[in-house]
Design a protein around this motif. Structure first.
Motif, PDB file in Angstrom:
ATOM      1  N   GLN A  84      68.187 128.658 113.482  1.00  0.00           N
ATOM      2  CA  GLN A  84      66.977 129.286 112.958  1.00  0.00           C
ATOM      3  C   GLN A  84      66.134 129.903 114.066  1.00  0.00           C
ATOM      4  O   GLN A  84      66.224 129.516 115.234  1.00  0.00           O
ATOM      5  N   VAL A  85      65.306 130.872 113.677  1.00  0.00           N
ATOM      6  CA  VAL A  85      64.329 131.436 114.589  1.00  0.00           C
ATOM      7  C   VAL A  85      63.208 130.418 114.772  1.00  0.00           C
ATOM      8  O   VAL A  85      62.727 129.829 113.802  1.00  0.00           O
ATOM      9  N   ALA A  86      62.804 130.218 116.007  1.00  0.00           N
ATOM     10  CA  ALA A  86      61.803 129.193 116.298  1.00  0.00           C
ATOM     11  C   ALA A  86      61.010 129.566 117.536  1.00  0.00           C
ATOM     12  O   ALA A  86      61.409 130.429 118.330  1.00  0.00           O
ATOM     13  N   PHE A  87      59.877 128.901 117.708  1.00  0.00           N
ATOM     14  CA  PHE A  87      59.168 128.958 118.979  1.00  0.00           C
ATOM     15  C   PHE A  87      59.826 127.967 119.931  1.00  0.00           C
ATOM     16  O   PHE A  87      60.380 126.946 119.489  1.00  0.00           O
ATOM     17  N   PRO A  88      59.755 128.215 121.240  1.00  0.00           N
ATOM     18  CA  PRO A  88      60.205 127.169 122.162  1.00  0.00           C
ATOM     19  C   PRO A  88      59.316 125.944 122.015  1.00  0.00           C
ATOM     20  O   PRO A  88      58.098 126.058 121.891  1.00  0.00           O
ATOM     21  N   GLY A  89      59.932 124.783 121.989  1.00  0.00           N
ATOM     22  CA  GLY A  89      59.144 123.564 121.831  1.00  0.00           C
ATOM     23  C   GLY A  89      60.006 122.395 121.435  1.00  0.00           C
ATOM     24  O   GLY A  89      61.232 122.519 121.299  1.00  0.00           O
TER      25      GLY A  89
ATOM     26  N   PRO B 175      61.416 108.670 111.242  1.00  0.00           N
ATOM     27  CA  PRO B 175      60.047 108.311 111.616  1.00  0.00           C
ATOM     28  C   PRO B 175      59.238 109.549 111.995  1.00  0.00           C
ATOM     29  O   PRO B 175      59.776 110.540 112.497  1.00  0.00           O
ATOM     30  N   VAL B 176      57.935 109.479 111.755  1.00  0.00           N
ATOM     31  CA  VAL B 176      57.052 110.568 112.149  1.00  0.00           C
ATOM     32  C   VAL B 176      57.088 110.729 113.667  1.00  0.00           C
ATOM     33  O   VAL B 176      57.096 109.736 114.406  1.00  0.00           O
ATOM     34  N   ALA B 177      57.140 111.976 114.134  1.00  0.00           N
ATOM     35  CA  ALA B 177      57.177 112.241 115.577  1.00  0.00           C
ATOM     36  C   ALA B 177      56.251 113.399 115.902  1.00  0.00           C
ATOM     37  O   ALA B 177      56.200 114.401 115.177  1.00  0.00           O
ATOM     38  N   ASP B 178      55.510 113.265 116.984  1.00  0.00           N
ATOM     39  CA  ASP B 178      54.657 114.349 117.458  1.00  0.00           C
ATOM     40  C   ASP B 178      55.487 115.354 118.238  1.00  0.00           C
ATOM     41  O   ASP B 178      56.412 114.987 118.990  1.00  0.00           O
ATOM     42  N   ALA B 179      55.174 116.621 118.067  1.00  0.00           N
ATOM     43  CA  ALA B 179      55.888 117.689 118.760  1.00  0.00           C
ATOM     44  C   ALA B 179      54.919 118.828 119.022  1.00  0.00           C
ATOM     45  O   ALA B 179      53.811 118.875 118.455  1.00  0.00           O
ATOM     46  N   SER B 180      55.326 119.732 119.887  1.00  0.00           N
ATOM     47  CA  SER B 180      54.529 120.924 120.173  1.00  0.00           C
ATOM     48  C   SER B 180      55.447 122.119 120.292  1.00  0.00           C
ATOM     49  O   SER B 180      56.620 121.981 120.666  1.00  0.00           O
ATOM     50  N   VAL B 181      54.920 123.285 119.966  1.00  0.00           N
ATOM     51  CA  VAL B 181      55.630 124.536 120.244  1.00  0.00           C
ATOM     52  C   VAL B 181      54.693 125.440 121.028  1.00  0.00           C
ATOM     53  O   VAL B 181      53.469 125.367 120.895  1.00  0.00           O
ATOM     54  N   LEU B 182      55.286 126.287 121.856  1.00  0.00           N
ATOM     55  CA  LEU B 182      54.521 127.298 122.559  1.00  0.00           C
ATOM     56  C   LEU B 182      54.649 128.597 121.781  1.00  0.00           C
ATOM     57  O   LEU B 182      55.759 129.003 121.417  1.00  0.00           O
ATOM     58  N   VAL B 183      53.521 129.225 121.489  1.00  0.00           N
ATOM     59  CA  VAL B 183      53.506 130.544 120.856  1.00  0.00           C
ATOM     60  C   VAL B 183      53.197 131.534 121.975  1.00  0.00           C
ATOM     61  O   VAL B 183      52.025 131.794 122.284  1.00  0.00           O
TER      62      VAL B 183
ATOM     63  N   THR C 285      53.417 119.114 126.483  1.00  0.00           N
ATOM     64  CA  THR C 285      54.703 119.115 125.779  1.00  0.00           C
ATOM     65  C   THR C 285      55.211 120.534 125.587  1.00  0.00           C
ATOM     66  O   THR C 285      56.386 120.837 125.844  1.00  0.00           O
ATOM     67  N   ALA C 286      54.346 121.427 125.121  1.00  0.00           N
ATOM     68  CA  ALA C 286      54.756 122.808 124.855  1.00  0.00           C
ATOM     69  C   ALA C 286      55.211 123.512 126.127  1.00  0.00           C
ATOM     70  O   ALA C 286      56.248 124.205 126.128  1.00  0.00           O
ATOM     71  N   LEU C 287      54.479 123.350 127.218  1.00  0.00           N
ATOM     72  CA  LEU C 287      54.839 124.005 128.470  1.00  0.00           C
ATOM     73  C   LEU C 287      56.135 123.441 129.038  1.00  0.00           C
ATOM     74  O   LEU C 287      56.997 124.180 129.539  1.00  0.00           O
ATOM     75  N   ARG C 288      56.280 122.119 128.974  1.00  0.00           N
ATOM     76  CA  ARG C 288      57.512 121.496 129.478  1.00  0.00           C
ATOM     77  C   ARG C 288      58.716 121.959 128.680  1.00  0.00           C
ATOM     78  O   ARG C 288      59.755 122.315 129.247  1.00  0.00           O
ATOM     79  N   GLU C 289      58.597 121.944 127.356  1.00  0.00           N
ATOM     80  CA  GLU C 289      59.725 122.338 126.514  1.00  0.00           C
ATOM     81  C   GLU C 289      60.083 123.810 126.718  1.00  0.00           C
ATOM     82  O   GLU C 289      61.258 124.167 126.721  1.00  0.00           O
ATOM     83  N   ALA C 290      59.086 124.674 126.867  1.00  0.00           N
ATOM     84  CA  ALA C 290      59.368 126.094 127.098  1.00  0.00           C
ATOM     85  C   ALA C 290      60.100 126.292 128.414  1.00  0.00           C
ATOM     86  O   ALA C 290      61.003 127.134 128.518  1.00  0.00           O
TER      87      ALA C 290
ATOM     88  N   THR D 168      52.070 120.701 116.974  1.00  0.00           N
ATOM     89  CA  THR D 168      50.880 121.389 117.444  1.00  0.00           C
ATOM     90  C   THR D 168      51.281 122.732 118.033  1.00  0.00           C
ATOM     91  O   THR D 168      52.013 122.778 119.023  1.00  0.00           O
ATOM     92  N   PRO D 169      50.852 123.851 117.438  1.00  0.00           N
ATOM     93  CA  PRO D 169      51.135 125.162 118.040  1.00  0.00           C
ATOM     94  C   PRO D 169      50.163 125.431 119.199  1.00  0.00           C
ATOM     95  O   PRO D 169      48.942 125.327 119.037  1.00  0.00           O
ATOM     96  N   VAL D 170      50.710 125.745 120.348  1.00  0.00           N
ATOM     97  CA  VAL D 170      49.922 126.035 121.551  1.00  0.00           C
ATOM     98  C   VAL D 170      50.039 127.531 121.834  1.00  0.00           C
ATOM     99  O   VAL D 170      51.140 128.032 122.086  1.00  0.00           O
ATOM    100  N   ILE D 171      48.931 128.243 121.777  1.00  0.00           N
ATOM    101  CA  ILE D 171      48.933 129.692 121.962  1.00  0.00           C
ATOM    102  C   ILE D 171      48.721 130.000 123.441  1.00  0.00           C
ATOM    103  O   ILE D 171      47.810 129.457 124.078  1.00  0.00           O
TER     104      ILE D 171
END
Length: 236
Positions: free
Chosen positions: A103-108, A70-78, A121-126, A155-158
């Motif tokens: 793999q190399v990835a952003f935290p998220g 299923p489609v899922a929303d996610a975020s990464v912190l850059v 989401t990005a801040l919590r996951e980081a 969603t990439p969060v800078i």
């Protein structure tokens, strides 16, 4: 490079038997495009860019579908670490994970129901993955979503990160964390294009290999795609 046609087309590239993205021929390098000027990578310049963004469009935002999940929303912190030469903080995912292992990835990661928005989401996951305290990150803004072949809409969060941060890696999710100079990643001379035939059609992606001492950090796939979009944002 041709992939064995007996392998189901919905198998992610990173899960294909004996598949190593490093061995896929380079179709081209974008050395003809100009690098982002160093002055644009200064923290204050980045703040101003997000405060008054230019008209632009992302270059890559959708991967061929690999999965029926299923489609899922996610975020990464850059995370852009504020150093004399700014860097981007990246991770190497643990090898036992079900998606994008090693793999190399952003935290998220995936959005929780309790998360107020993509930034949360990005801040919590980081914080959960690498122990990055929220007060060390100054969120500048977000980039357009990137949909992976495994049906994550990311969603990439800078954010700017203070250099005095202390990391605590969650060994269950992260094998390593490291930094790559931002000016290296924002120089298209380091953006390599790859292409393979798989499942009856072509699959293409970027890679941005970086030598960290004697260790090659092979940045590719979704992470490289989001960095390419960041380049387009800054160079517009």
């Amino acid at each position: 490079m041709k992939i064995d046609p007996s392998v189901p087309a919905d198998t992610p590239l990173s899960k294909l038997p004996n598949f190593d993205p490093r061995t896929v021929p380079v179709e081209g390098v974008d050395a003809h495009l100009r690098a982002v000027d160093a002055a644009m990578l200064d923290p204050q310049a980045l703040r101003m860019r997000f405060a008054d963004p230019p008209a632009w469009e992302p270059e890559v935002w959708l991967e061929p579908r690999f999965s029926d999940r299923p489609v899922a929303d996610a975020s990464v912190l850059v995370p852009i670490v504020i150093r004399e030469r700014p860097t981007v903080l990246l991770t190497e995912r643990a090898t036992h994970l079900s998606t994008h292992s090693g793999q190399v990835a952003f935290p998220g990661g995936k959005r929780d129901e309790t998360d107020a928005d993509a930034v949360e989401t990005a801040l919590r996951e980081a914080c959960e993955e690498i122990g990055l305290a929220r007060e060390m990150a100054e969120v500048l803004g977000t980039l357009p979503t990137y949909r992976t072949g495994t049906n994550f809409i990311i969603t990439p969060v800078i954010a700017l990160v203070q250099p005095g941060h202390v990391l605590e890696l969650n060994a269950h999710e992260v094998a390593d964390a490291f930094e790559v100079p931002l000016d290296f990643l924002m120089n298209p001379a380091h953006h390599r294009r790859h292409r393979i035939e798989w499942g009856g059609s072509a699959r293409e992606w970027f890679s941005m290999p970086y030598m960290d001492g004697t260790t090659e950090r092979f940045i590719w796939g979704a992470t490289a795609g989001m960095l390419r979009n960041f380049y387009r944002f800054l160079s517009a």
